[in-house]
Design an enzyme around this catalytic site. Structure first.
Site, mmCIF file in Angstrom:
data_model
loop_
_atom_site.group_PDB
_atom_site.id
_atom_site.type_symbol
_atom_site.label_atom_id
_atom_site.label_comp_id
_atom_site.label_asym_id
_atom_site.label_seq_id
_atom_site.Cartn_x
_atom_site.Cartn_y
_atom_site.Cartn_z
ATOM 1 N N GLU A 1 -9.579 -3.677 -6.423
ATOM 2 C CA GLU A 1 -9.002 -2.593 -5.634
ATOM 3 C C GLU A 1 -9.235 -1.213 -6.233
ATOM 4 O OE1 GLU A 1 -5.198 -2.731 -3.916
ATOM 5 O OE2 GLU A 1 -4.954 -4.887 -4.194
ATOM 6 N N HIS B 1 -8.047 -4.626 -1.552
ATOM 7 C CA HIS B 1 -6.800 -4.033 -1.077
ATOM 8 C C HIS B 1 -6.358 -4.695 0.225
ATOM 9 C CE1 HIS B 1 -3.781 -0.891 -0.901
ATOM 10 N NE2 HIS B 1 -4.078 -0.695 0.373
ATOM 11 N N SER C 1 0.835 -1.193 0.000
ATOM 12 C CA SER C 1 0.000 0.000 0.000
ATOM 13 C C SER C 1 0.880 1.257 0.000
ATOM 14 C CB SER C 1 -0.961 -0.043 1.183
ATOM 15 O OG SER C 1 -1.957 0.925 1.075
#
Length: 292
Positions: free
Chosen positions: A234, A264, A142
């Site tokens: 995502e 995600h 991320s």
């Protein structure tokens, strides 16, 4: 597609929202989410002598001369080596290496690029300890994936020897949220709400230009091989797609490993998803093959 584990995970995530958008409440929420997967009894954090706060994670039987410099996720505002211990332990075990997990400075207390400065300092420290660049990989998820790319660009621009490779899990590399998936996948990804991204960017950059600060829009030539893993459901899917396309267009090596229907951060939830284990193994195999 019917995936009971994924359905259960999404229900779990949506039924446990943060108390408020205040950093302290968000950090507590994030730490609680990561407890969904138990940490193995032999996984522990060992404080290093690094110039910035960082912790060794050493699975049994790995080659300790091989190192994954790990940069945790959490929107540059949340997370720590502790929240990511289980996932990083699993990745390091698959790669046959130990990990140095960096406790970099977080926003809003420390604006961008303080986190990048810490990551570069940790890499310099590894070199100073005599670790060969060919024995180092950088990885992150991320925001940590975006920080991985930003760190690689900083190392290249400083003309430092580059690591052997990098693994980026669902990287956030575009602070402008210009990818189509930020719109098309907004309702299906419980971990990233596109409506709140502008507020987070403001807290991270604190007046700096979002486009100029986004590693996606930098020149990406001269990077080591990249492994970019993402779920097709995502919000950040197009960050990964565009990054891989851009690196290839610049003559570099980049692998896009897209997992159908995954959200995600799915790699952090093996309790719910066998795909999380398989995905981490695939990334670990990529790193292992390049830590020569």
């Amino acid at each position: 597609m019917s995936n009971p584990g994924l359905t259960e995970l999404i229900t779990y995530l949506r039924s446990n929202p943060p108390k408020s958008p205040l950093p302290a409440d968000m950090r507590a929420w994030f730490a609680a989410l990561t407890q969904a997967t138990p940490v193995p009894s032999d996984a522990r954090l060992e404080r290093s002598a690094c110039d910035v706060p960082a912790f060794w994670i050493t699975p049994p039987g790995v080659d300790t001369s091989r190192v994954i410099l790990y940069l945790h996720g959490g929107a540059y505002i949340l997370g720590s080596p502790e929240t990511h211990l289980e996932m990083v332990f699993r990745l390091a075990k698959c790669a046959g290496a130990r990990a140095l997990s960096v406790d970099y400075r977080l926003a809003p207390e420390h604006a961008w690029p303080a986190c990048r400065e810490d990551a570069v300092a940790a890499y310099r420290w590894l070199l100073g300890q005599g670790v060969a660049p060919s024995h180092i990989a950088i990885a992150g998820d991320s925001a940590g994936g975006g920080l991985t790319l930003s760190t690689l660009l900083a190392l290249r621009d400083a003309e430092l020897p580059m690591p052997s490779c990098a693994a980026l899990f669902s990287p956030w590399v575009d602070f402008t949220s210009s990818g189509d998936s930020a719109k098309t996948n907004g309702s299906g990804d419980p971990m990233v709400d596109p409506r709140g991204m502008a507020m987070m960017v403001g807290a991270i950059l604190q007046g700096k230009d979002p486009e100029k600060s986004s590693p996606l829009f930098a020149e990406v030539g001269g990077l080591p091989p990249l492994f970019v893993q993402v779920g097709t459901a995502e919000v950040l899917l197009d960050d990964s797609r565009r990054l891989v396309d851009k690196v290839k267009a610049a003559g570099g090596e980049a692998v896009l490993d897209a997992w159908e229907h995954m959200i995600h951060g799915f790699q952090a939830f093996p309790t719910y998803l066998p795909e999380a284990t398989s995905a981490t193994e695939r990334a670990g195999e990529f790193v292992r093959a390049r830590l020569f």
